[in-house]
Design a protein around this motif. Structure first.
Motif, PDB file in Angstrom:
ATOM      1  N   ARG A  47      33.697  27.571 -42.988  1.00  0.00           N
ATOM      2  CA  ARG A  47      34.527  26.820 -42.282  1.00  0.00           C
ATOM      3  C   ARG A  47      33.310  25.919 -41.049  1.00  0.00           C
ATOM      4  O   ARG A  47      33.637  24.609 -41.078  1.00  0.00           O
ATOM      5  CB  ARG A  47      35.300  27.453 -41.247  1.00  0.00           C
ATOM      6  CG  ARG A  47      36.707  27.875 -42.255  1.00  0.00           C
ATOM      7  CD  ARG A  47      37.498  28.802 -41.391  1.00  0.00           C
ATOM      8  NE  ARG A  47      38.671  29.179 -42.351  1.00  0.00           N
ATOM      9  CZ  ARG A  47      39.178  30.045 -42.098  1.00  0.00           C
ATOM     10  NH1 ARG A  47      39.299  30.871 -40.804  1.00  0.00           N
ATOM     11  NH2 ARG A  47      40.513  30.458 -42.744  1.00  0.00           N
ATOM     12  N   ALA A 135      40.578  34.472 -29.010  1.00  0.00           N
ATOM     13  CA  ALA A 135      41.794  34.856 -29.188  1.00  0.00           C
ATOM     14  C   ALA A 135      42.731  33.599 -28.820  1.00  0.00           C
ATOM     15  O   ALA A 135      43.667  33.264 -29.673  1.00  0.00           O
ATOM     16  CB  ALA A 135      42.409  36.033 -28.769  1.00  0.00           C
ATOM     17  N   ARG A 138      42.700  30.673 -31.287  1.00  0.00           N
ATOM     18  CA  ARG A 138      43.162  31.126 -32.482  1.00  0.00           C
ATOM     19  C   ARG A 138      44.615  30.748 -32.451  1.00  0.00           C
ATOM     20  O   ARG A 138      45.325  30.343 -33.284  1.00  0.00           O
ATOM     21  CB  ARG A 138      42.896  32.459 -33.035  1.00  0.00           C
ATOM     22  CG  ARG A 138      43.673  32.957 -34.066  1.00  0.00           C
ATOM     23  CD  ARG A 138      43.684  34.292 -34.465  1.00  0.00           C
ATOM     24  NE  ARG A 138      44.365  34.851 -35.338  1.00  0.00           N
ATOM     25  CZ  ARG A 138      44.291  36.144 -35.962  1.00  0.00           C
ATOM     26  NH1 ARG A 138      43.398  36.929 -35.650  1.00  0.00           N
ATOM     27  NH2 ARG A 138      45.344  36.491 -36.977  1.00  0.00           N
ATOM     28  N   ALA A 141      46.108  27.536 -31.845  1.00  0.00           N
ATOM     29  CA  ALA A 141      46.075  26.514 -33.081  1.00  0.00           C
ATOM     30  C   ALA A 141      47.103  27.191 -33.879  1.00  0.00           C
ATOM     31  O   ALA A 141      47.837  26.227 -34.474  1.00  0.00           O
ATOM     32  CB  ALA A 141      44.805  26.745 -33.720  1.00  0.00           C
ATOM     33  N   ALA A 142      47.400  28.363 -34.015  1.00  0.00           N
ATOM     34  CA  ALA A 142      48.522  28.824 -34.998  1.00  0.00           C
ATOM     35  C   ALA A 142      50.000  28.343 -34.266  1.00  0.00           C
ATOM     36  O   ALA A 142      50.747  28.024 -35.092  1.00  0.00           O
ATOM     37  CB  ALA A 142      48.648  30.243 -35.020  1.00  0.00           C
ATOM     38  N   VAL A 165      36.628  36.260 -33.822  1.00  0.00           N
ATOM     39  CA  VAL A 165      37.944  36.411 -33.096  1.00  0.00           C
ATOM     40  C   VAL A 165      38.959  35.310 -33.490  1.00  0.00           C
ATOM     41  O   VAL A 165      40.035  35.428 -33.920  1.00  0.00           O
ATOM     42  CB  VAL A 165      38.052  36.841 -31.658  1.00  0.00           C
ATOM     43  CG1 VAL A 165      39.303  36.830 -31.006  1.00  0.00           C
ATOM     44  CG2 VAL A 165      37.215  38.232 -31.574  1.00  0.00           C
ATOM     45  N   ALA A 166      38.360  33.898 -33.255  1.00  0.00           N
ATOM     46  CA  ALA A 166      39.042  32.839 -33.618  1.00  0.00           C
ATOM     47  C   ALA A 166      39.319  32.612 -35.157  1.00  0.00           C
ATOM     48  O   ALA A 166      40.035  31.620 -35.472  1.00  0.00           O
ATOM     49  CB  ALA A 166      38.507  31.530 -32.716  1.00  0.00           C
ATOM     50  N   MET A 167      38.473  33.417 -35.878  1.00  0.00           N
ATOM     51  CA  MET A 167      38.459  33.112 -37.350  1.00  0.00           C
ATOM     52  C   MET A 167      38.147  31.656 -37.746  1.00  0.00           C
ATOM     53  O   MET A 167      38.829  30.918 -38.826  1.00  0.00           O
ATOM     54  CB  MET A 167      39.859  33.473 -37.801  1.00  0.00           C
ATOM     55  CG  MET A 167      40.358  35.047 -37.825  1.00  0.00           C
ATOM     56  SD  MET A 167      41.942  35.385 -38.546  1.00  0.00           S
ATOM     57  CE  MET A 167      41.584  35.172 -40.149  1.00  0.00           C
ATOM     58  N   ALA A 169      38.718  28.941 -36.024  1.00  0.00           N
ATOM     59  CA  ALA A 169      39.750  28.061 -35.427  1.00  0.00           C
ATOM     60  C   ALA A 169      38.874  26.992 -34.612  1.00  0.00           C
ATOM     61  O   ALA A 169      39.369  25.826 -34.183  1.00  0.00           O
ATOM     62  CB  ALA A 169      40.822  28.621 -34.831  1.00  0.00           C
ATOM     63  N   ALA A 172      38.197  23.677 -35.815  1.00  0.00           N
ATOM     64  CA  ALA A 172      38.860  22.647 -36.211  1.00  0.00           C
ATOM     65  C   ALA A 172      39.920  22.119 -34.958  1.00  0.00           C
ATOM     66  O   ALA A 172      40.513  21.059 -34.859  1.00  0.00           O
ATOM     67  CB  ALA A 172      39.980  23.373 -37.196  1.00  0.00           C
ATOM     68  N   MET A 173      40.047  22.978 -33.833  1.00  0.00           N
ATOM     69  CA  MET A 173      40.674  22.834 -32.726  1.00  0.00           C
ATOM     70  C   MET A 173      39.927  21.945 -31.992  1.00  0.00           C
ATOM     71  O   MET A 173      38.747  22.253 -31.479  1.00  0.00           O
ATOM     72  CB  MET A 173      41.090  24.106 -32.077  1.00  0.00           C
ATOM     73  CG  MET A 173      41.494  23.906 -30.479  1.00  0.00           C
ATOM     74  SD  MET A 173      43.105  23.242 -30.487  1.00  0.00           S
ATOM     75  CE  MET A 173      44.219  24.677 -30.809  1.00  0.00           C
ATOM     76  N   PRO A 174      40.542  20.668 -31.596  1.00  0.00           N
ATOM     77  CA  PRO A 174      39.649  20.010 -30.701  1.00  0.00           C
ATOM     78  C   PRO A 174      39.390  20.656 -29.218  1.00  0.00           C
ATOM     79  O   PRO A 174      40.407  21.013 -28.891  1.00  0.00           O
ATOM     80  CB  PRO A 174      40.450  18.614 -30.497  1.00  0.00           C
ATOM     81  CG  PRO A 174      41.261  18.586 -31.569  1.00  0.00           C
ATOM     82  CD  PRO A 174      41.441  19.954 -32.150  1.00  0.00           C
TER      83      PRO A 174
ATOM     84  N   SER B 245      52.288  26.745 -36.761  1.00  0.00           N
ATOM     85  CA  SER B 245      52.116  25.422 -36.987  1.00  0.00           C
ATOM     86  C   SER B 245      50.708  25.177 -37.367  1.00  0.00           C
ATOM     87  O   SER B 245      49.884  25.691 -37.026  1.00  0.00           O
ATOM     88  CB  SER B 245      52.138  24.607 -35.504  1.00  0.00           C
ATOM     89  OG  SER B 245      53.231  24.920 -34.803  1.00  0.00           O
ATOM     90  N   ASN B 256      46.969  36.793 -33.782  1.00  0.00           N
ATOM     91  CA  ASN B 256      46.149  38.243 -33.566  1.00  0.00           C
ATOM     92  C   ASN B 256      47.308  39.214 -33.399  1.00  0.00           C
ATOM     93  O   ASN B 256      48.439  38.931 -32.986  1.00  0.00           O
ATOM     94  CB  ASN B 256      45.023  38.144 -32.951  1.00  0.00           C
ATOM     95  CG  ASN B 256      45.345  38.164 -31.318  1.00  0.00           C
ATOM     96  OD1 ASN B 256      46.402  38.341 -31.008  1.00  0.00           O
ATOM     97  ND2 ASN B 256      44.115  38.084 -30.801  1.00  0.00           N
TER      98      ASN B 256
END
Lengths: 275, 275
Positions: A47, A135, A138, A141-142, A165-167, A169, A172-174, B245, B256
């Protein structure tokens, strides 16, 4: 194609980026000085590279080469091939997920760029724990948050533990760092955001009421333990709280930082549309 | 009044309860064998004693004696007074919060006792991380959950790290261990609870819809990584999900474990009343 370089000496200076990964103090200065960060595990390495971070090098045991062959094919950086015991000796811990990469940090985007298309953003004041920052990113983002803004003292989202922890993310997250702590919230208000601070202040309203009808929303969250500063509490457009139950009875009157952020993002996502 | 006993030898066998607190394997067997658990920090020690757990002993540096004087006054257990460096030598880490106590575990309550007055319970299948179990209990307490039920393989809520993350909420929140994993959910249904499993199963409905109108609700949550077992997914009365989302876009499609639990408890609390 990345050059495969077998290394069998833990003291080899080419492995410097991967030394003592558990020593937070050392890593902070090393990573800042060289403008690098570490990605751990096949999925996260993939990623990071796909998100455009240029690899400085890779480090992995032979059995991880196949899984990342396509990623290695896109890079000219060296890939240090080492035994698992040597990886452990260099990094200071057992590298469960096999692959590591050292990547170059990119300049952080300007605030206006991050905000341009954003409708919902999360603003973190002094969240100092890397696990919590990871966290929050992550979960944000979800739950459909468009960007994350960090006060100057917030922990680094590209620190290895936060990334993990953010896997991934965080790639991708601005996100960007706010350079001006003092006027951070007024400057968001001036850009058309309603800043809603999670706070136990006396005039805090219920969070669902506070975000109802808000179009561009900035959810403002404090650090572990002490919560928001007085300055940020006072300069937010609104103060709001997640109502607690039984808090007095059990002596616990708050959610932990990452859970509070998740609930707030959930409530924000469900808010009624702006006028 | 606890007897104050000065100890200046790290090898003193009376300090056995406090040895190597970071060695999870050792601690598990030692704590199980002796039926004890550790509380750390003035606030948590106080809550443990007030909740009725009998102290086996206390261990602290002299400067912590005053703050806990009223708690020590209620107990006949010895209080080992040691230097901070000796505390560190025995426990294996710097004891920031000063006071430690070793307490006797109490028999777990029967399931029916825990459920008697409960309207909303959280059921954890295989949450194996102590931090996550502690966070779930803390957040569940703050959000009005009446009890927590743990599958046989769940991490121990009285493990030091869980107790610390929960800020002592594990002492006040009613909880017990489910002895029968296989029929755990049918047995809750038979007791009048609607079991709603958080799951990405094909027939999962939106969580808010799934809990609407439910009187006695059991929110069923899986472990880190793999989520719920097939058996529990299939035997729950309903399957539900927290809608995500942008999951596909950033490659992160879930919250998590602790955050998912907090959002679920929040949604459960706001559910409309049962018929």
């Amino acid at each position: 194609m990345a050059r495969l370089v077998e290394v069998d000496d833990a003291a080899d200076p080419r492995l410097a980026d991967y030394r003592d990964l558990r020593d937070v103090g050392l890593r902070r200065s090393l990573e800042a000085e060289h403008g690098l960060f570490l990605a751990e595990g096949e999925k996260v390495v993939r990623r990071a590279v796909e998100a455009g971070y240029p690899p400085r090098s890779f480090l992995m045991a032979p059995r991880w080469l196949d899984g990342l062959a396509d990623v290695l094919a896109t890079s000219d950086a060296p890939c240090f091939v080492v035994s698992e015991s040597l990886a452990e000796e260099v990094t200071g811990f057992h590298v469960h997920r096999g692959a590591l990469a050292s990547l170059r940090r990119l300049p952080l985007p300007a605030l206006d760029e991050v905000l341009r298309e954003a409708r919902t953003v999360v603003v973190l004041e002094d969240l100092v724990d890397h696990t919590n920052v990871g966290a929050v990113v992550r979960n944000a983002a979800a739950l459909g948050v468009d960007a994350v803004l960090l006060a100057p003292r917030c922990a680094d989202p590209l620190y290895r533990r936060a990334v993990k922890v953010a896997m991934g993310a965080v790639f991708a997250m601005p996100w960007t760092r706010l350079s001006d702590w003092y006027d951070a919230l007024p400057s968001l208000s001036a850009r058309g955001f309603t800043t809603v601070a999670l706070s136990l202040a006396e005039d805090s309203e219920d969070l669902e009421a506070a975000v109802a009808g808000v179009d561009r929303l900035a959810l403002v969250l404090g650090g572990e333990g002490h919560g928001l500063s007085e300055r940020w509490t006072d300069t937010a457009d609104r103060r709001a709280r997640i109502a607690m139950s039984r808090g007095v009875e059990v002596g616990v009157d708050s959610l932990n930082a990452a859970a509070a952020a998740a609930v707030a993002c959930y409530v924000a996502r469900a808010r009624s549309a702006g006028a």
